[in-house]
Design an enzyme around this catalytic site. Structure first.
Site, mmCIF file in Angstrom:
data_model
loop_
_atom_site.group_PDB
_atom_site.id
_atom_site.type_symbol
_atom_site.label_atom_id
_atom_site.label_comp_id
_atom_site.label_asym_id
_atom_site.label_seq_id
_atom_site.Cartn_x
_atom_site.Cartn_y
_atom_site.Cartn_z
ATOM 1 C CB ALA A 79 -0.903 0.002 1.233
ATOM 2 C CG ASP A 80 0.464 4.093 -3.277
ATOM 3 O OD1 ASP A 80 -0.618 4.353 -2.701
ATOM 4 O OD2 ASP A 80 0.578 4.054 -4.515
ATOM 5 C CB SER A 81 1.412 7.964 0.645
ATOM 6 O OG SER A 81 1.661 8.429 -0.663
ATOM 7 C CG ASP A 85 -2.797 2.061 -2.427
ATOM 8 O OD1 ASP A 85 -3.616 2.411 -3.298
ATOM 9 O OD2 ASP A 85 -1.788 1.369 -2.668
ATOM 10 C CB ILE A 86 -2.182 4.919 3.617
ATOM 11 C CG1 ILE A 86 -1.195 3.752 3.489
ATOM 12 C CG2 ILE A 86 -2.471 5.266 5.069
ATOM 13 C CD1 ILE A 86 -1.674 2.437 4.068
#
Length: 75
Positions: A33-35, A37-38
């Site tokens: 999960a990238d930023s 996604d978060i």
């Protein structure tokens, strides 16, 4: 449906991962999960559980269990 199952369903939906990839100890890093996604995940969790998760708190949430604990303590 309990908190863990709801969180699991949201993570599966938001990150497009398989149900078999999710356990309480699964980290968001392990799910790649990238930023962005978060951010989207946090928004979905806030909507589902009627919460406001502060940015400082997001930094402390690293795993599925962390999310469940946060939701249970703040509902």
């Amino acid at each position: 449906m309990d908190v863990y199952e709801k969180v699991k369903a949201i993570v599966i939906d938001q990150l497009g991962v398989g149900e078999d990839e999710i356990t309480p100890t699964t980290t968001f890093q392990a799910l790649n999960a990238d930023s962005l996604d978060i951010v989207e995940l946090v928004m979905a969790l806030e909507e589902e559980f009627n919460l406001d998760i502060a940015d400082e708190e997001v930094e402390n949430i690293q795993s599925i269990a962390d999310v469940v604990k946060y939701v249970q303590e703040n509902q």
